[in-house]
Write a protein that holds these residues in place. Structure first.
Motif, mmCIF file in Angstrom:
data_model
loop_
_atom_site.group_PDB
_atom_site.id
_atom_site.type_symbol
_atom_site.label_atom_id
_atom_site.label_comp_id
_atom_site.label_asym_id
_atom_site.label_seq_id
_atom_site.Cartn_x
_atom_site.Cartn_y
_atom_site.Cartn_z
ATOM 1 N N CYS A 27 3.847 -10.759 -0.100
ATOM 2 C CA CYS A 27 4.960 -9.925 0.319
ATOM 3 C C CYS A 27 5.111 -8.741 -0.630
ATOM 4 O O CYS A 27 5.106 -8.902 -1.839
ATOM 5 C CB CYS A 27 6.237 -10.749 0.331
ATOM 6 S SG CYS A 27 7.677 -9.811 0.816
ATOM 7 N N ALA A 28 5.243 -7.570 -0.061
ATOM 8 C CA ALA A 28 5.446 -6.371 -0.878
ATOM 9 C C ALA A 28 6.921 -6.059 -1.059
ATOM 10 O O ALA A 28 7.267 -5.126 -1.770
ATOM 11 C CB ALA A 28 4.750 -5.185 -0.222
ATOM 12 N N GLY A 29 7.782 -6.851 -0.429
ATOM 13 C CA GLY A 29 9.213 -6.575 -0.445
ATOM 14 C C GLY A 29 9.832 -6.345 -1.804
ATOM 15 O O GLY A 29 10.532 -5.338 -1.997
ATOM 16 N N PRO A 30 9.617 -7.229 -2.788
ATOM 17 C CA PRO A 30 10.260 -7.010 -4.088
ATOM 18 C C PRO A 30 9.843 -5.699 -4.757
ATOM 19 O O PRO A 30 10.669 -5.010 -5.344
ATOM 20 C CB PRO A 30 9.817 -8.217 -4.918
ATOM 21 C CG PRO A 30 9.474 -9.263 -3.914
ATOM 22 C CD PRO A 30 8.935 -8.517 -2.726
ATOM 23 N N ALA A 41 9.849 7.738 -2.277
ATOM 24 C CA ALA A 41 9.701 7.860 -0.827
ATOM 25 C C ALA A 41 8.789 6.739 -0.355
ATOM 26 O O ALA A 41 7.688 6.583 -0.860
ATOM 27 C CB ALA A 41 9.098 9.213 -0.485
ATOM 28 N N VAL A 42 9.261 5.933 0.594
ATOM 29 C CA VAL A 42 8.483 4.802 1.106
ATOM 30 C C VAL A 42 8.268 5.013 2.603
ATOM 31 O O VAL A 42 9.217 5.219 3.352
ATOM 32 C CB VAL A 42 9.214 3.462 0.848
ATOM 33 C CG1 VAL A 42 8.424 2.306 1.427
ATOM 34 C CG2 VAL A 42 9.453 3.260 -0.642
ATOM 35 N N VAL A 43 7.001 4.965 3.034
ATOM 36 C CA VAL A 43 6.633 5.171 4.437
ATOM 37 C C VAL A 43 5.742 4.019 4.871
ATOM 38 O O VAL A 43 4.786 3.672 4.171
ATOM 39 C CB VAL A 43 5.879 6.506 4.611
ATOM 40 C CG1 VAL A 43 5.438 6.691 6.046
ATOM 41 C CG2 VAL A 43 6.740 7.668 4.153
ATOM 42 N N ASP A 44 6.053 3.418 6.021
ATOM 43 C CA ASP A 44 5.166 2.381 6.562
ATOM 44 C C ASP A 44 4.519 2.890 7.842
ATOM 45 O O ASP A 44 5.045 3.745 8.530
ATOM 46 C CB ASP A 44 5.895 1.064 6.791
ATOM 47 C CG ASP A 44 7.043 1.183 7.761
ATOM 48 O OD1 ASP A 44 7.469 2.300 8.070
ATOM 49 O OD2 ASP A 44 7.531 0.145 8.228
ATOM 50 N N ASN A 49 0.484 -0.744 6.829
ATOM 51 C CA ASN A 49 0.217 -0.156 5.519
ATOM 52 C C ASN A 49 1.495 0.520 5.028
ATOM 53 O O ASN A 49 2.256 1.077 5.813
ATOM 54 C CB ASN A 49 -0.904 0.876 5.600
ATOM 55 C CG ASN A 49 -2.220 0.262 6.002
ATOM 56 O OD1 ASN A 49 -2.488 -0.895 5.711
ATOM 57 N ND2 ASN A 49 -3.032 1.033 6.685
ATOM 58 N N ILE A 50 1.699 0.474 3.735
ATOM 59 C CA ILE A 50 2.897 1.081 3.160
ATOM 60 C C ILE A 50 2.471 2.026 2.050
ATOM 61 O O ILE A 50 1.655 1.669 1.198
ATOM 62 C CB ILE A 50 3.873 0.022 2.636
ATOM 63 C CG1 ILE A 50 4.293 -0.882 3.791
ATOM 64 C CG2 ILE A 50 5.076 0.671 1.983
ATOM 65 C CD1 ILE A 50 5.164 -2.034 3.401
ATOM 66 N N TYR A 60 1.376 7.531 -6.951
ATOM 67 C CA TYR A 60 1.283 6.976 -5.600
ATOM 68 C C TYR A 60 1.039 5.475 -5.698
ATOM 69 O O TYR A 60 0.241 5.017 -6.516
ATOM 70 C CB TYR A 60 0.133 7.630 -4.840
ATOM 71 C CG TYR A 60 -0.284 6.876 -3.600
ATOM 72 C CD1 TYR A 60 0.419 7.035 -2.417
ATOM 73 C CD2 TYR A 60 -1.344 5.994 -3.623
ATOM 74 C CE1 TYR A 60 0.050 6.335 -1.275
ATOM 75 C CE2 TYR A 60 -1.720 5.288 -2.497
ATOM 76 C CZ TYR A 60 -1.016 5.465 -1.323
ATOM 77 O OH TYR A 60 -1.382 4.762 -0.211
ATOM 78 N N VAL A 61 1.729 4.700 -4.865
ATOM 79 C CA VAL A 61 1.508 3.264 -4.752
ATOM 80 C C VAL A 61 1.290 2.964 -3.277
ATOM 81 O O VAL A 61 2.077 3.382 -2.431
ATOM 82 C CB VAL A 61 2.717 2.450 -5.277
ATOM 83 C CG1 VAL A 61 2.531 0.971 -5.004
ATOM 84 C CG2 VAL A 61 2.925 2.707 -6.763
ATOM 85 N N GLY A 62 0.204 2.266 -2.980
ATOM 86 C CA GLY A 62 -0.070 1.891 -1.602
ATOM 87 C C GLY A 62 -0.239 0.390 -1.487
ATOM 88 O O GLY A 62 -0.782 -0.245 -2.378
#
Length: 70
Positions: A27-30, A41-44, A49-50, A60-62
């Motif tokens: 899970c990437a939630g936390p 800025a968070v884009v899914d 992919n996020i 950048y974090v992906g």
């Protein structure tokens, strides 16, 4: 220039058992909640992919899971 160790800030790190989610792929939630809380800025995408960019645009974090149900 010599600096006394007493004048340096103490480094505080959480114990490894409190960071188990950083090495999992469940899970990437936390992490996304943390980045979002700091103004990133968070884009899914429809492919699950996020992408996230720091407020100054320099980092950048992906999160690109192989499982679309992630």
């Amino acid at each position: 220039m010599t600096v006394s160790a007493a004048l340096l800030p103490a480094v505080v790190r959480p114990a490894p058992e409190h960071r188990y989610w950083l090495s999992s792929d469940h899970c990437a939630g936390p992490v996304l909640d943390l980045l979002n809380g700091f103004g990133w800025a968070v884009v899914d995408t429809p492919e699950a992919n996020i992408h996230s960019t720091s407020p100054d645009g320099r980092v950048y974090v992906g999160w690109l899971p192989e499982d679309p149900d992630a």
